[in-house]
Design an enzyme around this catalytic site. Structure first.
Site, PDB file in Angstrom:
ATOM      1  N   GLU A 335       0.805  -1.119  -0.109  1.00  0.00           N
ATOM      2  CA  GLU A 335      -0.061  -0.051  -0.053  1.00  0.00           C
ATOM      3  C   GLU A 335       0.838   1.174   0.111  1.00  0.00           C
ATOM      4  O   GLU A 335       1.891   1.364   0.623  1.00  0.00           O
ATOM      5  CB  GLU A 335      -0.915   0.070   1.182  1.00  0.00           C
ATOM      6  CG  GLU A 335      -0.301  -0.267   2.550  1.00  0.00           C
ATOM      7  CD  GLU A 335      -1.487  -0.357   3.529  1.00  0.00           C
ATOM      8  OE1 GLU A 335      -2.493  -0.673   3.382  1.00  0.00           O
ATOM      9  OE2 GLU A 335      -0.683  -0.371   4.788  1.00  0.00           O
ATOM     10  N   CYS A 336       0.470   2.279  -0.804  1.00  0.00           N
ATOM     11  CA  CYS A 336       1.084   3.630  -0.910  1.00  0.00           C
ATOM     12  C   CYS A 336       2.450   3.423  -1.023  1.00  0.00           C
ATOM     13  O   CYS A 336       2.955   3.149  -2.212  1.00  0.00           O
ATOM     14  CB  CYS A 336       0.930   4.398   0.498  1.00  0.00           C
ATOM     15  SG  CYS A 336       0.985   6.112  -0.074  1.00  0.00           S
ATOM     16  N   GLY A 337       3.467   3.776  -0.210  1.00  0.00           N
ATOM     17  CA  GLY A 337       4.984   3.478  -0.383  1.00  0.00           C
ATOM     18  C   GLY A 337       5.303   2.184  -0.979  1.00  0.00           C
ATOM     19  O   GLY A 337       6.288   1.937  -1.785  1.00  0.00           O
TER      20      GLY A 337
END
Length: 463
Positions: A335-337
């Site tokens: 997720e995200c990073g």
């Protein structure tokens, strides 16, 4: 309240707005009370990852998120009861201004909502540097806006001196029910460093022992701690619907948790629910390690990979190891990073491009900066390592990067819906790897953790 207190008590620290010093005041209170010999347990309202990390440095205990929109009332009351049961005081740090949350009309996700659910009094932090008598008007407005919220006290932050503090005390006493329990002078030496997603993380070492000592001494001089403690109330009776992550099954899968300066954004509940579902969690570092631990799957949280692009790209052995694990079909959730790391490349704020794992055939760019911020509801649009089609979960997006167009042939496992009605397909499914910008809170749907562990355990059974 003394160090021998046997009944845990509870208090909420709210703010007039973001930037008034809630985190600094909360950390100072935690440290000052700890120095008195009290066991203090911290919580954070909202989806924030950074503030709980600072809480943990001070208290030596895990700090947990309480989010009304993502996880609901039963989760909040059960979480506070579970983790503060052996503490003297639970201190809940609010989010933004007291009444700020999901949108401009409802109280969902706000500090006020959480304080009412917990039946806890609120100590309001007010930045007083540019006002005196007007501070009373602000406090009165907060009292009257929602009388059901127990606004018990005020801490005036950034006061200019004794006379300024006296004027604020007199003004509030003359017009408001809440009393001023502290007036903290301006002191730049206790400020916490910031960057584009907020404060720098606790793992970067900004909250040193010396700064903690200065914070505690500042609070001890400026705040009536006995008065603050007298406001605290007993913990709420927990609801019955929230599952307990403390009931762990015997480990049936090993999951590698990417954890270092580049990847450090995880909800503690997510990790606890994975363990409760039968996961043995193994931490490893994409920055420093060259060999993956022996695991059945990987979980990449968010963080700041854009700040460490050169180091991540230079660790070719690890990039190859992650690609290899993905090619074997082992489950990966990012997720995200984590999405950024598994993409082709990251273009950083200076325009430099750093090659990453390359699972997702697209580049993530930090220029131009485009803020994406808000709560998001996710419907599983297809089967994935997190569960079958039709499952619903809630999460949050907060990033300044943007992703180049992803080829249409890559399946989208999510249907995202924002409060404003915006809907789009996301959740990129590449083999058995699921990549998304959304930080899901597993307590919004504990089946996510069970499904991911089952996917990893299934892979172990096949091998």
């Amino acid at each position: 309240m003394s160090a021998t207190t046997s009944s845990p008590r509870l208090l909420v620290v709210g703010g007039v707005s973001s930037g008034v010093g809630k985190t600094t005041v909360t950390l100072g209170l935690l440290e000052a009370l700890r120095r008195r010999g009290l066991t203090v347990q911290a919580f954070k309202v909202g989806p924030d990852f950074i503030d709980p990390g600072f809480h943990e440095v001070v208290t030596g205990r895990g700090s947990y998120n309480l989010d009304g929109w993502m996880c609901g009332r039963d989760h909040a009351t059960a979480t506070v009861a579970r983790y503060a049961g052996d503490a003297d005081l639970a201190l809940v740090e609010g989010v933004m201004g007291c009444f700020d949350g999901l949108d401009g009309l409802s109280e969902e996700g706000s500090t006020a909502q959480m304080a009412k659910w917990l039946n806890a009094p609120v100590v309001l932090v007010l930045d007083a540097q540019a006002q005196a008598r007007s501070a009373a008007a602000v406090v009165l407005g907060f009292e009257q806006f929602d009388p059901a919220m127990q606004l018990a006290a005020v801490i005036a932050n950034q006061v200019g001196g004794e006379a300024h503090a006296r004027w604020i005390r007199e003004a509030v006493a003359a017009r408001c029910r809440a009393r001023v329990v502290g007036a903290i002078p301006r002191d730049e030496s206790v400020a916490l460093a910031e960057r584009h997603l907020g404060l720098m993380t606790a793992g970067e070492g900004g909250l040193t022992v010396e700064k903690r000592q200065r914070l505690a001494e500042l609070i001890e001089r400026s705040v009536d701690l006995d008065d603050v403690l007298s406001l605290a109330v007993p913990l709420p009776v927990p609801g019955t619907a929230a599952p307990s992550p403390s009931l762990r099954r015997a480990p049936r899968a090993r999951i590698g948790i990417a954890h270092d300066a580049a990847f450090c954004f995880y909800y503690r509940d997510n990790l606890a629910l994975l363990e409760a579902a039968g996961a043995e969690l193994v931490s490893w570092s994409p920055l420093d390690d060259t060999v993956l631990p022996a695991v059945d799957g990987l979980y990449f949280g968010g963080g700041y990979p854009e700040l460490y692009g050169a180091t991540l790209a230079g660790n070719r052995a690890m990039l190859t190891a992650v690609r290899s694990l993905a090619s074997e079909g082992r489950p990966i959730y990012a997720e995200c990073g984590g999405l950024m790391y598994l993409a082709d490349a990251i273009e950083d704020l200076d325009g430099a491009t750093h090659r990453m794992v390359g699972l997702l055939p697209a580049t993530v760019r930090m220029r131009p900066r485009r803020l994406s911020l808000g709560y998001t509801e996710v419907t599983l649009h297809g089967d994935s390592p997190l569960g079958q089609s039709g499952g619903i979960a809630r999460g949050h997006e907060f990033h300044y990067s943007s992703l180049d167009p992803v080829p249409s042939w890559i399946p989208r496992a999510y249907r995202l819906r924002r409060r404003q009605g915006e809907e789009r397909a996301e959740g990129y499914l590449i083999g058995n790897a699921l990549l998304s910008y959304v930080h899901l809170h597993f307590a919004s749907n504990p089946g996510l953790a069970r499904s991911f562990v089952a996917a990893c355990a299934g892979d172990r059974a096949r091998t």
